[in-house]
Design a protein around this motif. Sequence first.
Motif, PDB file in Angstrom:
ATOM      1  N   LEU A 144      -9.421  -3.533  -1.539  1.00  0.00           N
ATOM      2  CA  LEU A 144      -8.218  -4.321  -1.815  1.00  0.00           C
ATOM      3  C   LEU A 144      -8.526  -5.800  -1.686  1.00  0.00           C
ATOM      4  O   LEU A 144      -9.121  -6.232  -0.700  1.00  0.00           O
ATOM      5  CB  LEU A 144      -7.109  -3.939  -0.825  1.00  0.00           C
ATOM      6  CG  LEU A 144      -5.789  -4.705  -0.938  1.00  0.00           C
ATOM      7  CD1 LEU A 144      -5.055  -4.357  -2.225  1.00  0.00           C
ATOM      8  CD2 LEU A 144      -4.906  -4.426   0.281  1.00  0.00           C
ATOM      9  N   SER A 186      -6.241  -3.486  -6.204  1.00  0.00           N
ATOM     10  CA  SER A 186      -7.001  -2.426  -5.557  1.00  0.00           C
ATOM     11  C   SER A 186      -7.824  -1.673  -6.589  1.00  0.00           C
ATOM     12  O   SER A 186      -7.394  -1.474  -7.720  1.00  0.00           O
ATOM     13  CB  SER A 186      -6.049  -1.452  -4.857  1.00  0.00           C
ATOM     14  OG  SER A 186      -6.791  -0.440  -4.220  1.00  0.00           O
ATOM     15  N   LEU A 220       0.831  -1.207   0.000  1.00  0.00           N
ATOM     16  CA  LEU A 220       0.000   0.000   0.000  1.00  0.00           C
ATOM     17  C   LEU A 220       0.862   1.254   0.000  1.00  0.00           C
ATOM     18  O   LEU A 220       0.592   2.190  -0.756  1.00  0.00           O
ATOM     19  CB  LEU A 220      -0.946  -0.004   1.197  1.00  0.00           C
ATOM     20  CG  LEU A 220      -2.064  -1.039   1.141  1.00  0.00           C
ATOM     21  CD1 LEU A 220      -2.815  -1.066   2.468  1.00  0.00           C
ATOM     22  CD2 LEU A 220      -2.999  -0.785  -0.019  1.00  0.00           C
TER      23      LEU A 220
END
Length: 131
Positions: free
Chosen positions: A66, A122, A29
């Motif tokens: 996600l 994502s 991330l």
Amino acid sequence: MLFNPEAIRAKTEHLDSILSNMDLVKQVLASNLGASAELKNVPRVWEPGGGATLFEVTVGSEKLFLKVKRLSVLVESKLESERSYSAEPSLRNEAAFLKSLNVEWIPKLRFYEEREGYGFRSEEHTSELQS
């Protein structure tokens, strides 16, 4: 429709294995979003479903969805008319499909990355998903 027993086995074997490596999720991330993110597990609609671990990600005022799944979990089905099962990891296949679409009502792919044997996909988190 026919189901690939190897893909089903891998899905069962690796279900939610990413939960023991949340540092990896945070690294992916950070490298894709450039900021720290809040994560919240999202329950699957059905068990085991496609076998992905699901998260709602919040970065500032932006919300993302996600999916994380082992790369060994391949596309699990084929039509009877197809010669063989796909050797494509299922999340990679989903990401390629989302990338090929350009319609308003489908959430846009934000990123797809493979790292340490996992696929991370994502997309935008729409208001319909938030309810």
